[in-house]
Scaffold this motif. Structure first.
Motif, PDB file in Angstrom:
ATOM      1  N   LYS A   4       0.840  -1.201   0.000  1.00  0.00           N
ATOM      2  CA  LYS A   4       0.000   0.000   0.000  1.00  0.00           C
ATOM      3  C   LYS A   4       0.870   1.245   0.000  1.00  0.00           C
ATOM      4  N   ARG A  12      -5.104   6.319  -2.290  1.00  0.00           N
ATOM      5  CA  ARG A  12      -4.491   5.096  -1.769  1.00  0.00           C
ATOM      6  C   ARG A  12      -4.342   4.073  -2.891  1.00  0.00           C
ATOM      7  N   ILE A  14      -3.261   0.259  -3.624  1.00  0.00           N
ATOM      8  CA  ILE A  14      -3.100  -1.008  -2.918  1.00  0.00           C
ATOM      9  C   ILE A  14      -3.034  -2.126  -3.952  1.00  0.00           C
ATOM     10  N   ILE A 185      -9.521   5.097  -4.039  1.00  0.00           N
ATOM     11  CA  ILE A 185      -8.659   3.935  -3.813  1.00  0.00           C
ATOM     12  C   ILE A 185      -8.431   3.266  -5.160  1.00  0.00           C
ATOM     13  N   GLU A 361      -9.994  -1.512   2.864  1.00  0.00           N
ATOM     14  CA  GLU A 361      -9.496  -0.150   3.067  1.00  0.00           C
ATOM     15  C   GLU A 361     -10.631   0.800   3.425  1.00  0.00           C
ATOM     16  N   GLY A 365      -9.669   0.496   7.030  1.00  0.00           N
ATOM     17  CA  GLY A 365      -8.492   1.346   6.918  1.00  0.00           C
ATOM     18  C   GLY A 365      -7.206   0.569   6.766  1.00  0.00           C
ATOM     19  N   ASP A 366      -7.313  -0.741   6.562  1.00  0.00           N
ATOM     20  CA  ASP A 366      -6.126  -1.584   6.443  1.00  0.00           C
ATOM     21  C   ASP A 366      -6.527  -2.938   5.874  1.00  0.00           C
ATOM     22  N   TYR A 367      -5.535  -3.704   5.475  1.00  0.00           N
ATOM     23  CA  TYR A 367      -5.776  -5.041   4.945  1.00  0.00           C
ATOM     24  C   TYR A 367      -6.073  -6.010   6.077  1.00  0.00           C
TER      25      TYR A 367
END
Length: 418
Positions: A4, A12, A14, A185, A361, A365-367
């Motif tokens: 990311k 973002r 990713i 994203i 995401e 907010g994250d994997y």
């Protein structure tokens, strides 16, 4: 491996490298959907999704279609209540061309007035088509009533009045307010290196404006509702639902298992009781929709008008069982394995992996690593599931929508009691 990078304007990027894949799926996601609209502009996000395929200074609509066809790939888009996605799936050797094509329509669409009017007719036909399909339309009616007075209740495609009134200026203004760096994203999965993806998108998006938009702060008017829509149909179509959990809730694993046991498959309680044992419906199932801050659990069935009362009675009985009787160890384990198997099978597709990256995401907010997801399901116990059912399956929050040859008042709120 998942990588990311956040660009200077908040976009973002990713990616997940899948060396064994022949394809790459890439999506340009905007974290803004129908719930970010006003009632007057309802359907504008979906309308823009259509219009981005109608031409740029470099490509006509026909050029766009022909170029993707020449790669043997897939180009499409979809709109939801909280995001819009434009995506392509191509052989890995065609990724640069796919990124160039997606970037062009995403950043440089003309919104030609003549194309807007032609596509307006297409969307109005789409609205009419939905209303002509009762087994689809009843879900839309359920959302409108369950989220009454709330932006989540507005139809994603809008309505005839709102879509008919959208001006070119309003469309471009909405696009400019929501297609901002902090909302975007770019997700890709397949045989691709992260640094190669960055080289393809960094220059193209270097001047894109930063910023973001947020969901409106709204409270839902939670109360029991029954709405009937009399229509000359062979079947009566039923949606019965209640509150569910937001996407990131700690008990989301219990909620997925609850839906699986209730009506998520052919071995589920609703399918076995309503279709297999009593023969009351051809189609019967449950589903759960989770948003960033809320959700709903919904049962659907299509039955003959004179048997719909029996369907409701059985559905309520099964909801009460979930609320009062713990699952057996066998049933709980079977539901866990079913969900885990479905997840693992879905990851064999690069487009599903790409979607997973973007949704993780948006909502977390994250994997979310697969081993952690599996552990989440493994931690569910019959006690934790029973506790969740006791919280969610509260008949004070039930909403029911009936459509077909059903008379208003034939079923009262008193009948929706566990």
């Amino acid at each position: 491996m998942v990588s990311k990078t956040v660009l200077h304007n908040g976009i973002r990027v990713i990616s997940e490298h899948i060396p064994s894949a022949y394809s790459v799926s890439i999506g340009f996601w905007v974290a803004s959907g129908s719930r970010h609209e006003t009632s007057e502009a309802n359907g504008i996000a979906h309308f823009i999704e259509h219009l981005l395929f109608k031409g740029t200074p470099r490509r006509t609509a026909l050029d766009i279609a022909r170029e993707m066809d020449s790669m043997g790939g897939i180009l499409n888009a979809f709109t939801s209540r909280e995001y819009v996605c434009y995506y392509a799936k191509v052989l890995d050797k065609f990724l640069p061309q796919a990124v160039d094509l997606l970037s062009d329509i995403f950043l440089n669409s003309l919104f030609d007035p003549e194309e807007i009017e032609k596509e307006r007719k297409v969307v109005l036909q789409e609205i009419s088509m939905l209303e002509d399909n009762p087994d689809d339309y009843v879900h839309d009616l359920f959302s409108r009533n369950f989220w009454k007075g709330h932006s989540l209740g507005m139809p994603i495609i809008g309505n005839e009045e709102s879509v008919g009134g959208l001006s070119r200026e309003a469309i471009i203004s909405y696009r400019d307010r929501t297609y901002l760096g902090g909302n975007i994203i770019i997700a890709a999965a397949g045989n691709i290196a992260h640094q190669d993806l960055l080289k393809l998108v960094e220059g193209v998006f270097s001047n894109h404006p930063s910023g973001s938009s947020s969901s409106p702060e709204e409270e839902r008017n939670i109360c029991k509702r029954i709405e009937t829509y009399e229509k000359d149909l062979e079947q009566a179509h039923l949606c019965l639902g209640t509150t569910a959990l937001p996407q990131d809730h700690p008990l989301r694993y219990e909620a997925y298992i609850l839906n699986t046991v209730l009506g998520g498959s052919m071995s589920s309680r609703l399918f076995q009781e309503i279709r297999e044992r009593h023969g009351l419906a051809y189609s019967v199932y449950s589903y759960m929709i989770s948003h960033s801050d809320s959700g709903s659990l919904v049962i659907y069935a299509g039955s003959s008008p004179d048997q719909v009362g029996q369907v409701i009675e059985i559905a309520l009985k099964e909801l009460k069982r979930l609320k009062t009787e713990a699952l057996t160890a066998t049933e709980l384990e079977s539901a866990k394995e079913q969900i885990k198997g479905n997840i693992l099978l879905s990851l064999e597709s690069s487009d599903n992996r790409m979607s997973k990256l973007a949704k993780n995401e948006i909502y977390f907010g994250d994997y979310q690593p697969l081993p952690e997801i599996i552990k989440g399901f493994d931690r569910v116990t019959s006690t934790s599931l029973l506790d969740l059912c006791g919280e969610l399956l509260d008949d004070r929050y039930f909403t029911m929508v009936l459509m077909g040859k059903v008379s208003s008042g034939s079923i009262s709120a008193r009948d929706l009691t566990l």
